[in-house]
Design an enzyme around this catalytic site. Structure first.
Site, PDB file in Angstrom:
ATOM      1  CE  LYS A   1     -41.501 107.902  59.207  1.00  0.00           C
ATOM      2  NZ  LYS A   1     -40.752 109.142  58.940  1.00  0.00           N
TER       3      LYS A   1
ATOM      4  NE  ARG B   1     -16.981  94.540  40.198  1.00  0.00           N
ATOM      5  CZ  ARG B   1     -16.521  95.482  39.399  1.00  0.00           C
ATOM      6  NH1 ARG B   1     -15.964  95.189  38.243  1.00  0.00           N
ATOM      7  NH2 ARG B   1     -16.568  96.748  39.763  1.00  0.00           N
TER       8      ARG B   1
ATOM      9  CE  LYS C   1     -37.282 107.003  52.887  1.00  0.00           C
ATOM     10  NZ  LYS C   1     -37.957 108.073  52.110  1.00  0.00           N
TER      11      LYS C   1
ATOM     12  CD  GLU D   1     -43.527 111.915  59.457  1.00  0.00           C
ATOM     13  OE1 GLU D   1     -42.547 111.506  58.826  1.00  0.00           O
ATOM     14  OE2 GLU D   1     -44.630 111.328  59.461  1.00  0.00           O
TER      15      GLU D   1
ATOM     16  CG  ASP E   1     -43.052 114.038  55.979  1.00  0.00           C
ATOM     17  OD1 ASP E   1     -41.959 113.929  55.394  1.00  0.00           O
ATOM     18  OD2 ASP E   1     -44.032 113.314  55.728  1.00  0.00           O
TER      19      ASP E   1
END
Length: 288
Positions: free
Chosen positions: A165, A98, A133, A199, A220
Site C-alpha cells: 500500500k 442469544r 475490515k 496499490e 485506489d
C-alpha cells in the site's frame, strides 16, 4: 474456508462470554426435565448464512439438542420463512439462544448486503470482494457470509498474500530507489507462488508498478474516468482492482469501467444484522 474447528473456537468463546458460570435464569426458572421446540423465523427477507454456526451454539451447549436446517446457506428467503428447527432440553436451548441468534443474524446480514452488491454488477465481468475490515475474531465467519452472498474473498490475512500500500511504498522508496527497482528487489525474496498486489492512487504510478511484474494493481479512489484510463493502461498485464468510494449507488458504474475486482469494506464493517427470531415453546414434562 470456514472449518468445524474455527466455528467451535468462535462459538465456544461467545458462549463462555455470555454464560461464564452458567445460565442463572434458566437454571432457576426452567425445570430440568423440560424440553422445547423452537423455530428460527425470518422477520424480513434476506440471504441465509451461518446455519452451521447456529447449530454449533446449541450443540456445544448441550449435545442432546438437535438442529435441523430448513434452508441452505446462500438461499434467499422471505419474511415468515422457517430457517431451522431446534429441539431438545429447554435449559440448553434458552442458554444458547442469544449467541446463536447474534452470530446468525450477523452472518445473514453480511450475506444479504453482499448479494445486493453482486446484483448491481451482474451485467459486468467484475467480481465483488471483501477486505480485512472485519470484526476481530469473526473474520472466518464474516468471510463465509460474503461467499454465501455471492461475493469473493480477498486475502484472508497479512500472511497469505502481499499487498503493498501507499505507506509501504513511502518507506520502501525512502532511500531513493525507484518504485520499480524497490518492488523487484523485495519480490525476489518471495516464494514464486506468492501473489503480489500493489496499490496506486495516481495514473502515473501504474507503469512503474507494472514494470515490476506484479500480479494485481489496485486503483485506489480513482474517478470513473481515471478508472477507465487505468484499465486501458494496464491492458491485461495485471488484474485490476478498484477500491475506495464504493457504495450500492456507485458500484455499478465502477464495475462498468472494466475493472476485474471491486473490493468493498462495507460488506463486513457496515452490514446490518438481519432481523431473525427464535420462537420457542417449553413444557415441564419433557414434551413440546
Amino acid at each position: 474456508m470456514l472449518t468445524p474447528a474455527s466455528i467451535d473456537r468462535v462459538v465456544a468463546a461467545a458462549l463462555a462470554e455470555d454464560a461464564p458460570w452458567g445460565d442463572l435464569t434458566s437454571t432457576a426458572f426452567i425445570p430440568e426435565a423440560a424440553t422445547a421446540r423452537a423455530e428460527l423465523i425470518a422477520r424480513e427477507a434476506g440471504v441465509a448464512s451461518g446455519l452451521t454456526v447456529f447449530a454449533a451454539a446449541f450443540g456445544l451447549t448441550d449435545p442432546v439438542i438437535t438442529v435441523i436446517a430448513q434452508v441452505e446457506d446462500g438461499a434467499r428467503f422471505e419474511p415468515g420463512a422457517v430457517l431451522a428447527v431446534v429441539e431438545g432440553p429447554a435449559r440448553g436451548i434458552l442458554t444458547a439462544e442469544r449467541v446463536a441468534l447474534n452470530l446468525t443474524q450477523r452472518m445473514s446480514g453480511i450475506a444479504t448486503l453482499t448479494a445486493r452488491y453482486v446484483s448491481e454488477v451482474a451485467h459486468t465481468r467484475a467480481r465483488i470482494a471483501d477486505t480485512r475490515k472485519t470484526t476481530p475474531g469473526l473474520r472466518a465467519l464474516e468471510r463465509q457470509a460474503v461467499r454465501d452472498g455471492g461475493g469473493h474473498n480477498h486475502r484472508f490475512s497479512l500472511s497469505d498474500a502481499v499487498m503493498v500500500k501507499d505507506n509501504h511504498l513511502a518507506v520502501l522508496t525512502a532511500g531513493g530507489a525507484s518504485v520499480t527497482d524497490a518492488l523487484r528487489t523485495a519480490m525476489a525474496s518471495l516464494p514464486h507462488t506468492t501473489h503480489v498486489e500493489v496499490e496506486v492512487d495516481r495514473l502515473d504510478q501504474i507503469e512503474p508498478v507494472l514494470a515490476a511484474n506484479v500480479d494485481t494493481i489496485m486503483l485506489d479512489n480513482f474517478s470513473l474516468d481515471d478508472l477507465r484510463r487505468g484499465v486501458e493502461v494496464v491492458a491485461g498485464r495485471a488484474i485490476v482492482e478498484a477500491s475506495g468510494g464504493v457504495s450500492l449507488q456507485t458500484v455499478g458504474a465502477i464495475a462498468e469501467t472494466g475493472v476485474d475486482v471491486v473490493s468493498v469494506g462495507a460488506l463486513t464493517h457496515s452490514a446490518r444484522a438481519l432481523d431473525l427470531g427464535l420462537d420457542i415453546r417449553v413444557s415441564a414434562a419433557g414434551t413440546t
